[in-house]
Design an enzyme around this catalytic site. Sequence first.
Site, PDB file in Angstrom:
ATOM      1  N   GLU A 215       0.818  -1.225   0.000  1.00 33.02           N
ATOM      2  CA  GLU A 215       0.000   0.000   0.000  1.00 33.02           C
ATOM      3  C   GLU A 215       0.849   1.273   0.000  1.00 33.02           C
ATOM      4  OE1 GLU A 215      -3.044  -0.501   3.020  1.00 33.02           O
ATOM      5  OE2 GLU A 215      -4.020  -2.040   1.795  1.00 33.02           O
ATOM      6  N   GLU A 311      -4.852  -8.660  -1.664  1.00 32.10           N
ATOM      7  CA  GLU A 311      -5.353  -8.407  -0.306  1.00 32.10           C
ATOM      8  C   GLU A 311      -6.763  -7.871  -0.291  1.00 32.10           C
ATOM      9  OE1 GLU A 311      -2.859  -6.222   2.579  1.00 32.10           O
ATOM     10  OE2 GLU A 311      -4.729  -5.428   3.403  1.00 32.10           O
TER      11      GLU A 311
END
Length: 460
Positions: A215, A311
């Site tokens: 991220e 994810e």
Amino acid sequence: MRIVVAAALLAVGAAPAPKLSEAWLTTGDGKQRLARVALTPPAPDALRIEIDPSQRFQTMVGFGAAITDASGILIAGMKPAPRAALMRDLFGTAPGQLGLGFTRLTIGASDFSPTHYSFDDMPPGQRDPELRRFSIQPNRADVLPVVKQALAINPRLVVMASPWSPPAWMKTGDSLIGGTLRPDAYTLYARYFVRYLQAYAAEGVAMRYLTIQNEPDFSPDSYPGMKWPAADRARFVGDHLGPALAAARIDTGILERDHNWDQLQQPLTALANPAAARFITGVAWHCYGGDVSAQAKFHAAHPDKETFFTECSGGGWRPGWQAGFSDTIRNLMIGSTRNWAKGVLLWNLALDPKAGPRKGGCDNCRGVVTIEPKTGAVTRNLEYYALGHLSRFVRPGAVRIASTTVEVDVETVAFRNPDKSTVALLYNVSSKAARNLSVRLDNRVIGLRLPAGAAITLRI
């Protein structure tokens, strides 16, 4: 009132029915979960769905979830017999076992770690330019033995890894939390990746893929992380990590992005760097922003690169079966694979009833299973059953094939396994009305009644 599901094969003309056809149902309320259902003739008013094996798309790697520190601690902490039973259920490929074939590790701590660490921690203000302090010791008590046990059960398990932060001393701010990678640490950080991959390979765990930053558009304030712009990521891969892996003769594939669908331009920017593009194998996506269609847009721009979904977590923001099961089936199991994902990963494989162990981050996330650490009791959550609708039946090397949905209330995806069996997942989006379906494959017709909010996997 008992729910009746009809599923059958009728030959067209004189063609004989197949020797074996099976169907498994999960209802939208969770009362039936991957339940075997009987075969009966199709209804005359059925909506038509076509499966076309001549149209072939991506070759599948597998389905699974991340073995985080939390997951490793909980599974490693179980008594040997129930632990072995759970691991066989999760990673075994015999009928009735979940058949997970893909997992993700964290390179150092994530929010689902009881302490924040890297594999080369130094006192504040000190550095380790020769990486003399490098060690994967923090993983030896739990994560590493759990991964090795999973590989012993399923030797074809594909493992990837992602870091939440470089070592603090490589960053501005000298902290695992916040900051960014120092420009003078790019070469060192590439060597850090090489050391990690070599250390795990020495333990019998070869990484098929890695990403360079989990991220990278988000800098959390309570657990390791950092922002890392796409152009700088490309420079790191093209000028440092790619050449370092090549020099070490490590063939681990590098996946760009590892973040949400809402920033399609970022992996496109990274691949616009010719040096980086040489070493980037594909792209990895998360579910927390944007739309799954971004995957197909990326594939259209770079059809030579692989697509993975790496994810998505269940949690308290999607309470109950109707919301959580629907979202997981529609966006991930069907949506992500229809949009070119070769592998689909959920987040934590296991958490405890308090959404831990963790330090910072999400306080209401849900694992694929919940483990009560005091008793070892295991609860299989809705994500377990959503994964199972494909992980139990779609084998490594399967190819996604065309499945045409003619009704907006019914979503589908289909695969052809290496053994020539065909697997189709069908989901009824409507929460109110059941649908009669007629699924056509070659010269055969499969009839079924799909309850409202339910998913059925057919294996033909």
